[in-house]
Design a protein around this motif. Structure first.
Motif, mmCIF file in Angstrom:
data_model
loop_
_atom_site.group_PDB
_atom_site.id
_atom_site.type_symbol
_atom_site.label_atom_id
_atom_site.label_comp_id
_atom_site.label_asym_id
_atom_site.label_seq_id
_atom_site.Cartn_x
_atom_site.Cartn_y
_atom_site.Cartn_z
ATOM 1 N N THR A 64 69.562 54.481 63.729
ATOM 2 C CA THR A 64 70.833 53.912 64.180
ATOM 3 C C THR A 64 71.592 53.323 62.994
ATOM 4 O O THR A 64 72.813 53.482 62.885
ATOM 5 C CB THR A 64 70.594 52.839 65.256
ATOM 6 O OG1 THR A 64 69.857 53.409 66.344
ATOM 7 C CG2 THR A 64 71.929 52.312 65.785
ATOM 8 N N ARG A 88 66.364 54.873 77.272
ATOM 9 C CA ARG A 88 66.943 56.154 77.696
ATOM 10 C C ARG A 88 68.236 56.465 76.940
ATOM 11 O O ARG A 88 69.064 57.238 77.412
ATOM 12 C CB ARG A 88 67.202 56.135 79.209
ATOM 13 C CG ARG A 88 65.921 56.080 80.033
ATOM 14 C CD ARG A 88 66.208 56.097 81.528
ATOM 15 N NE ARG A 88 64.979 56.131 82.306
ATOM 16 C CZ ARG A 88 64.259 55.062 82.618
ATOM 17 N NH1 ARG A 88 64.667 53.861 82.226
ATOM 18 N NH2 ARG A 88 63.149 55.172 83.324
ATOM 19 N N ARG A 89 68.422 55.857 75.801
ATOM 20 C CA ARG A 89 69.632 56.082 75.014
ATOM 21 C C ARG A 89 69.338 56.991 73.818
ATOM 22 O O ARG A 89 68.298 56.872 73.178
ATOM 23 C CB ARG A 89 70.208 54.763 74.482
ATOM 24 C CG ARG A 89 70.840 53.859 75.520
ATOM 25 C CD ARG A 89 71.354 52.601 74.838
ATOM 26 N NE ARG A 89 71.843 51.616 75.770
ATOM 27 C CZ ARG A 89 73.130 51.450 76.090
ATOM 28 N NH1 ARG A 89 74.044 52.209 75.516
ATOM 29 N NH2 ARG A 89 73.494 50.525 76.948
ATOM 30 N N SER A 90 70.301 57.846 73.525
ATOM 31 C CA SER A 90 70.243 58.599 72.280
ATOM 32 C C SER A 90 70.685 57.689 71.140
ATOM 33 O O SER A 90 71.234 56.604 71.368
ATOM 34 C CB SER A 90 71.172 59.813 72.356
ATOM 35 O OG SER A 90 72.530 59.392 72.443
ATOM 36 N N GLU A 99 73.135 58.244 69.193
ATOM 37 C CA GLU A 99 74.597 58.167 69.264
ATOM 38 C C GLU A 99 75.047 57.133 70.286
ATOM 39 O O GLU A 99 75.996 56.379 70.038
ATOM 40 C CB GLU A 99 75.169 59.545 69.624
ATOM 41 C CG GLU A 99 74.965 60.614 68.575
ATOM 42 C CD GLU A 99 73.611 61.315 68.669
ATOM 43 O OE1 GLU A 99 73.391 62.279 67.916
ATOM 44 O OE2 GLU A 99 72.759 60.884 69.486
ATOM 45 N N GLU A 100 74.373 57.074 71.432
ATOM 46 C CA GLU A 100 74.737 56.110 72.467
ATOM 47 C C GLU A 100 74.428 54.678 72.021
ATOM 48 O O GLU A 100 75.214 53.756 72.276
ATOM 49 C CB GLU A 100 73.995 56.434 73.762
ATOM 50 C CG GLU A 100 74.476 57.699 74.440
ATOM 51 C CD GLU A 100 73.606 58.119 75.599
ATOM 52 O OE1 GLU A 100 74.135 58.646 76.589
ATOM 53 O OE2 GLU A 100 72.367 57.936 75.521
ATOM 54 N N THR A 101 73.295 54.505 71.346
ATOM 55 C CA THR A 101 72.959 53.178 70.829
ATOM 56 C C THR A 101 73.987 52.731 69.797
ATOM 57 O O THR A 101 74.463 51.587 69.823
ATOM 58 C CB THR A 101 71.555 53.188 70.199
ATOM 59 O OG1 THR A 101 70.601 53.586 71.187
ATOM 60 C CG2 THR A 101 71.191 51.816 69.665
ATOM 61 N N ALA A 129 77.074 53.693 69.523
ATOM 62 C CA ALA A 129 78.343 53.416 70.196
ATOM 63 C C ALA A 129 78.319 52.022 70.826
ATOM 64 O O ALA A 129 79.316 51.290 70.785
ATOM 65 C CB ALA A 129 78.624 54.476 71.256
ATOM 66 N N ALA A 130 77.176 51.648 71.407
ATOM 67 C CA ALA A 130 77.058 50.315 72.004
ATOM 68 C C ALA A 130 77.129 49.231 70.927
ATOM 69 O O ALA A 130 77.749 48.185 71.126
ATOM 70 C CB ALA A 130 75.744 50.206 72.777
#
Length: 280
Positions: free
Chosen positions: A160, A253-255, A257-259, A261-262
Motif C-alpha cells: 500500500t 476483503r480489500r485489494s 487499490e481499495e486500501t 483509495a481509503a
C-alpha cells in the motif's frame, strides 16, 4: 457462460498501461468469463502497427487502444471492422468531453502522460521514501511522511505504501511487533500533524497469508502463523489504535487499490481539517 478464454488485444503507442487498466476494469464485470491478453506497445511506425494487426488477424478479439496517429487509428479501426470485432480507443470519450469543456483540441503526442516533469520526480521521491521507511526503517524521520501506515505483519502495509508512492504520497510503514516498543518518532510525527492509519485484518486471513509466506521462505516459525498468537496481536493492535485515536481500515476483503483509495480519502479529510483549523 463460456469457459473458453477470449483473446483481448491491447495496442498502444506508449506503455499500454492505460489501455490495460481500462480493459481489466471492464472485463472484470464479465466474470467468470476468462480472458487472455495480447499486448503490443510503443507502436510508432507503420511496420510496428502492421505486426500488431497481423496478430489481431491471427487471433481476433476485442481491441483496447490508445493510438494517437490518425492513420494508425483508421487502419486499426478498419481491420477490426472487417473482422467484426470492437476497437475501443479508451481515451476518446474523456478527450472529447474535456476538449469541449475547454474549447480546445488535445495534443496528439504519444505517451504524454509519462512525461518526465515535476510530478514525475515527486512520484520517484515518494517511492524512494516508501522503500526507505519500509518496516519502520529510519523511524526518526517519520515526521516527514504524509501518512504513516501501521499494523501487525502481513496487513498489506508495504504494497500500500508503494502504491501510494506512485500517487506522489510519502507513506511510511510502521510495523507493530509483539514485545517491541513503538519508536518515539511516532508520537513526534503525530505531534506535528502527520496522519497515521491503522491497518487490520481477520486472524483467519492473516494466518492464511503468513502460512504462505513461511512456505515461500522455507521457514518453520509456527508461532508466526498460529491463530492464537495472531488473535492476540490483532487485539493488541486494536488497543494501540484506540490509544492514539487512529482511523482503522480493515483490509480483510480489500485489494491494495481499495486500501490505498481509503487512505487517500482519510488523508484528504485530514488535510482539509488541518487547513480549517489553521484558518484565521
Amino acid at each position: 457462460m463460456s469457459e473458453e478464454s477470449t483473446k483481448v488485444h491491447i495496442v498502444s503507442d506508449a506503455t499500454g498501461e492505460t489501455g490495460y487498466a481500462v480493459a481489466k476494469a471492464t472485463l472484470a464485470r464479465f466474470a467468470p468469463q476468462r480472458f487472455s491478453f495480447e499486448i503490443a506497445v510503443f507502436i510508432r511506425q507503420d511496420d510496428e502497427l502492421a505486426r500488431a494487426v497481423s496478430r489481431l488477424q491471427q487471433a481476433p478479439g476485442p481491441v483496447f487502444h490508445t493510438l494517437t496517429k490518425a492513420d494508425h487509428r483508421q487502419r486499426l479501426d478498419q481491420v477490426a471492422a472487417d473482422l467484426g470485432i470492437p476497437a475501443i480507443n479508451v481515451l476518446d470519450a474523456p478527450l472529447a468531453a474535456i476538449g469541449e469543456y475547454l474549447g480546445r483540441a488535445p495534443a496528439v503526442r504519444p505517451g504524454m502522460q509519462y512525461m518526465v516533469n515535476d510530478a514525475y520526480f515527486e512520484r520517484i521521491a515518494a517511492l524512494d521514501f516508501a522503500i526507505a521507511h519500509d518496516d519502520g526503517a529510519l523511524g526518526e524521520r517519520l515526521r516527514s511522511a504524509d501518512v504513516i501506515l501501521t499494523g501487525v505483519s502481513r496487513t498489506s502495509k508495504t504494497p500500500t505504501c508503494i502504491y501510494l508512492a506512485y500517487r506522489g504520497i510519502r507513506a511510511a510503514n510502521l510495523p507493530l511487533v509483539p514485545g517491541q516498543a513503538v519508536p518515539a518518532a511516532f508520537e513526534e510525527a503525530l505531534g506535528v500533524g502527520v496522519l497515521a492509519v491503522g491497518l487490520t485484518a481477520s486472524p483467519a486471513r492473516l494466518a492464511h497469508v503468513r502460512e504462505h509466506r513461511l512456505e515461500a521462505l522455507g521457514d518453520r516459525e509456527l508461532s508466526y502463523a498460529a491463530q492464537d498468537q495472531i488473535r492476540a496481536e490483532v487485539a493488541d493492535a486494536r488497543l494501540f489504535f484506540e490509544r492514539y485515536r487512529l482511523p482503522v481500515i480493515d483490509v480483510t476483503r480489500r485489494s491494495i487499490e481499495e486500501t490505498a483509495a481509503a487512505v487517500l480519502a482519510l488523508l484528504q479529510a485530514h488535510r482539509t481539517a488541518r487547513a480549517s483549523d489553521s484558518a484565521p
